[in-house]
Enzyme design. Sequence first.
Site, PDB file in Angstrom:
ATOM      1  N   GLN A  78       0.835  -1.202   0.000  1.00  0.00           N
ATOM      2  CA  GLN A  78       0.000   0.000   0.000  1.00  0.00           C
ATOM      3  C   GLN A  78       0.870   1.253   0.000  1.00  0.00           C
ATOM      4  O   GLN A  78       1.111   1.856   1.046  1.00  0.00           O
ATOM      5  CB  GLN A  78      -0.882  -0.032   1.255  1.00  0.00           C
ATOM      6  CG  GLN A  78      -1.921   1.029   1.321  1.00  0.00           C
ATOM      7  CD  GLN A  78      -3.126   0.700   0.509  1.00  0.00           C
ATOM      8  OE1 GLN A  78      -3.508  -0.447   0.389  1.00  0.00           O
ATOM      9  NE2 GLN A  78      -3.740   1.705  -0.062  1.00  0.00           N
ATOM     10  N   PHE A  79       1.344   1.667  -1.183  1.00  0.00           N
ATOM     11  CA  PHE A  79       2.195   2.854  -1.256  1.00  0.00           C
ATOM     12  C   PHE A  79       1.455   4.113  -0.837  1.00  0.00           C
ATOM     13  O   PHE A  79       2.063   5.085  -0.391  1.00  0.00           O
ATOM     14  CB  PHE A  79       2.794   3.024  -2.665  1.00  0.00           C
ATOM     15  CG  PHE A  79       1.857   3.606  -3.671  1.00  0.00           C
ATOM     16  CD1 PHE A  79       1.836   4.971  -3.906  1.00  0.00           C
ATOM     17  CD2 PHE A  79       0.987   2.798  -4.391  1.00  0.00           C
ATOM     18  CE1 PHE A  79       0.977   5.520  -4.841  1.00  0.00           C
ATOM     19  CE2 PHE A  79       0.129   3.330  -5.323  1.00  0.00           C
ATOM     20  CZ  PHE A  79       0.112   4.700  -5.550  1.00  0.00           C
ATOM     21  N   THR A  80       0.131   4.115  -0.920  1.00  0.00           N
ATOM     22  CA  THR A  80      -0.635   5.315  -0.589  1.00  0.00           C
ATOM     23  C   THR A  80      -0.588   5.660   0.892  1.00  0.00           C
ATOM     24  O   THR A  80      -1.020   6.749   1.278  1.00  0.00           O
ATOM     25  CB  THR A  80      -2.108   5.192  -1.047  1.00  0.00           C
ATOM     26  OG1 THR A  80      -2.713   4.084  -0.385  1.00  0.00           O
ATOM     27  CG2 THR A  80      -2.193   5.010  -2.558  1.00  0.00           C
TER      28      THR A  80
END
Length: 154
Positions: A78-80
């Site tokens: 989950q880069f966000t």
Amino acid sequence: MRIVLQRAKEAAVTVSGEVVGKIGPGLVCLVGFTEGDGEEQIRWMVDKLIHLRIFSDEEGKMNRSLMDTGGAILSVSQFTLYGDCRKGRRPNFMAAEKPLVATRLYDRFNEVVRDRGIPVETGIFGEMMDVSLVNDGPVTLILDSPNNSVDDSP
């Protein structure tokens, strides 16, 4: 390194209509990395995660860890999690680690968890994923590793 974890009764991740990871009781972990993260942060985070006492004991108190319960982890990249929304109306993802490095770190994180005897199911890095869960509690926590200096004890 940052993890948003949710205690779950069950959870699954689907890619293009196909279930690629599924667990019963345990934790859903949304996992993100930033520049400077490495083996030290991963090991610190795994120790914190698997020993965090957030599962109920016989008296209903959060006194048991994932190690105590024998639960599993559904790990989703989950880069966000490193989206900065302080300015403007579009998140800035400059703090998120580059995909080639983050992929290696994510795989290593899952490997270290498995090495500790915890079953791990995953999504697929970089893919659009549908994550479903039955949140137990609900219990949702945010874990941040100490950046580049792992002097803090988990």
